[in-house]
Design a protein around this motif. Structure first.
Motif, mmCIF file in Angstrom:
data_model
loop_
_atom_site.group_PDB
_atom_site.id
_atom_site.type_symbol
_atom_site.label_atom_id
_atom_site.label_comp_id
_atom_site.label_asym_id
_atom_site.label_seq_id
_atom_site.Cartn_x
_atom_site.Cartn_y
_atom_site.Cartn_z
ATOM 1 N N GLU A 87 51.971 10.366 50.246
ATOM 2 C CA GLU A 87 50.919 11.132 50.904
ATOM 3 C C GLU A 87 49.757 10.222 51.269
ATOM 4 N N VAL A 88 48.908 10.724 52.152
ATOM 5 C CA VAL A 88 47.672 10.034 52.533
ATOM 6 C C VAL A 88 46.536 11.039 52.367
ATOM 7 N N SER A 89 45.529 10.676 51.605
ATOM 8 C CA SER A 89 44.431 11.601 51.321
ATOM 9 C C SER A 89 43.487 11.727 52.515
ATOM 10 N N ASP A 90 42.679 12.797 52.491
ATOM 11 C CA ASP A 90 41.674 12.993 53.541
ATOM 12 C C ASP A 90 40.692 11.827 53.573
ATOM 13 N N ALA A 91 40.337 11.324 52.399
ATOM 14 C CA ALA A 91 39.390 10.196 52.332
ATOM 15 C C ALA A 91 39.978 8.942 52.988
ATOM 16 N N GLU A 92 41.272 8.726 52.800
ATOM 17 C CA GLU A 92 41.907 7.563 53.415
ATOM 18 C C GLU A 92 41.980 7.711 54.929
ATOM 19 N N VAL A 93 42.249 8.926 55.406
ATOM 20 C CA VAL A 93 42.251 9.178 56.856
ATOM 21 C C VAL A 93 40.857 8.936 57.421
ATOM 22 N N GLN A 94 39.831 9.424 56.717
ATOM 23 C CA GLN A 94 38.458 9.251 57.171
ATOM 24 C C GLN A 94 38.097 7.765 57.242
ATOM 25 N N ALA A 95 38.491 7.001 56.226
ATOM 26 C CA ALA A 95 38.188 5.573 56.210
ATOM 27 C C ALA A 95 38.864 4.854 57.375
#
Length: 420
Positions: A87-95
């Motif tokens: 999975e990829v977290s929302d925080a990682e997508v934002q970064a």
């Protein structure tokens, strides 16, 4: 392939939902229990057409079908990644979006405004970023877990690409004690005397039987190709000004001093660490463990032996058997809280209790050294290249097998955005 009952139910529910919305978005392809819609296709097509325009190229024949097949392949990879817990977290997508925006000299808010002004849904942009990250992690997972590169292939690749070309040059001095009665014992004695204060130059004049002894044992600058292999191996972890251990060869015993060196060398700082772990998972247990460790720390500071207490109290059974020793630890080998503590800890000082996911610890840093990892870095790069090459070939075949085992039904032909 027949549609499973679960898939059929999911599809009927989906069609019902779309019907309720007056066919606001047409289903183009059913992919297992998911679908690809016209709006998703349109978003991807606009992106592709923009890229072709920027490159000065015209859309190739059959672009719509090629794109749809690519989207099916991507969707299957995302589904398989999710099934495997990738999975990829929302925080990682934002970064990632922040880095992308910075490359465009913009903020994420400005990027969102630009995308919206172009008539494209920003939510689809976010999901495309997430899907790209998931697929990237999935391919890395495949390369790590399923692709094995034999040692002989790594060595052949290094040799063929001259990756092991060592440009290092060393200026060294040496002591040679030729073979004879008690030669080994004498060599060890000389090395001990150097450790206890005898200068290397004086040791050369007193003990060395080499022809260069009167010149201080200095043999000048030599490349790795001009030195015996045993010298090169010994010098890899010797710092300028340091002395090697005793080296045994066919003609006697050697002790080297590295006077200077030229060339690249990749080094890390290793720390020799001991610890005492008290396992704890609840807040109360951690509080009790910390109290116990405070007591043990005080006992050690009052003169009790760290290793003896580690053997009695540590819940890390492997290191406890060795007095709590973890040996030489390299950066990145331990969890962040543990690593940060031993890197900052003065030698010989016992830390305050610290918390990790394993429980509560106290630790002590016994020594530090520089470790030459140039060879490991070269080997690692070669393995990574070969693993990626092999993974690319095998991954494509695996994706074909994934597609053959999936339920994929092309329901409708997409409305084309490509001008004829």
């Amino acid at each position: 392939m027949k549609l499973s009952l679960a898939s059929a139910i999911a599809f009927i529910a989906l069609i019902t939902s779309l019907t309720a919305h007056s066919y606001a978005d047409r289903v183009l392809v059913i992919v297992n229990e998911d679908v690809i819609t016209q709006s998703e296709f349109d978003y991807r097509m606009v992106t592709v057409l923009d890229e072709l325009k920027a490159a000065g190229q015209t859309p190739p024949p059959g672009l719509s079908q090629q794109l749809l097949e690519t989207m099916v392949s991507d969707r299957l990879q995302v589904q398989e990644a999710q099934r495997r817990g990738i999975e990829v977290s929302d925080a990682e997508v934002q970064a990632t979006m922040e880095r992308f925006a910075a490359q465009q000299n913009a903020t994420v808010a400005e990027l969102k405004a630009q995308i919206s002004a172009a008539g494209q849904p920003f939510g689809m942009f976010q999901e495309s970023v997430r899907d790209s990250m998931v697929i990237s992690r999935f391919t890395d997972y495949y390369a790590r877990s399923r692709v094995i590169v034999p040692d002989y292939e790594i060595e052949t690749f290094i040799a063929a690409n001259d990756l092991d070309a060592d440009t290092s040059e060393y200026q060294i001095a040496r002591i040679l004690i030729k073979n004879g009665d008690n030669a080994a014992e004498l060599a060890r004695q000389v090395r001990d005397e150097i450790d206890t204060g005898l200068s290397f130059q004086q040791a050369v004049l007193t003990y060395s039987e080499a022809t260069d002894a009167q010149e201080g044992g200095v043999i000048g600058w030599r490349s790795t190709g001009q030195l015996p292999e045993i010298y090169v191996s010994a010098l890899k972890d010797v710092q300028v000004g340091e002395v090697s251990q005793v080296l045994e060869t066919a003609n006697g015993y050697h002790i080297l001093k590295l006077l200077d060196m030229k060339g690249d060398r990749t080094e890390i700082i290793q720390t020799k660490v001991r610890h005492i772990l008290i396992s704890s998972d609840s807040k109360v247990a951690k509080s009790q463990a910390a109290k116990k460790l405070f007591d043990l720390r005080q006992r050690i500071n009052n003169g009790e032996d760290f290793s003896a207490l580690a053997r009695i109290y540590s819940d890390d059974s492997v290191s406890a058997a060795n007095g709590g020793s973890l040996g030489w630890v390299s950066p990145g080998e331990m969890v962040p809280a543990f690593e940060e503590t031993f890197q900052k800890l003065p030698l010989g000082e016992v830390s305050q209790p610290i918390e990790t996911q394993f429980g509560m610890h106290i630790l002590i840093a016994d020594d530090r050294r520089k470790k030459n990892i140039t060879e490991q870095m070269v080997r690692g790069r070669a393995e990574q290249i070969l693993r990626r090459q092999r993974a690319d070939r095998e991954y494509k075949q695996w994706i074909r097998e994934l597609e053959e085992g999936a339920y994929v039904e092309y329901v409708a032909t997409p409305d084309s955005l490509v001008k004829s």
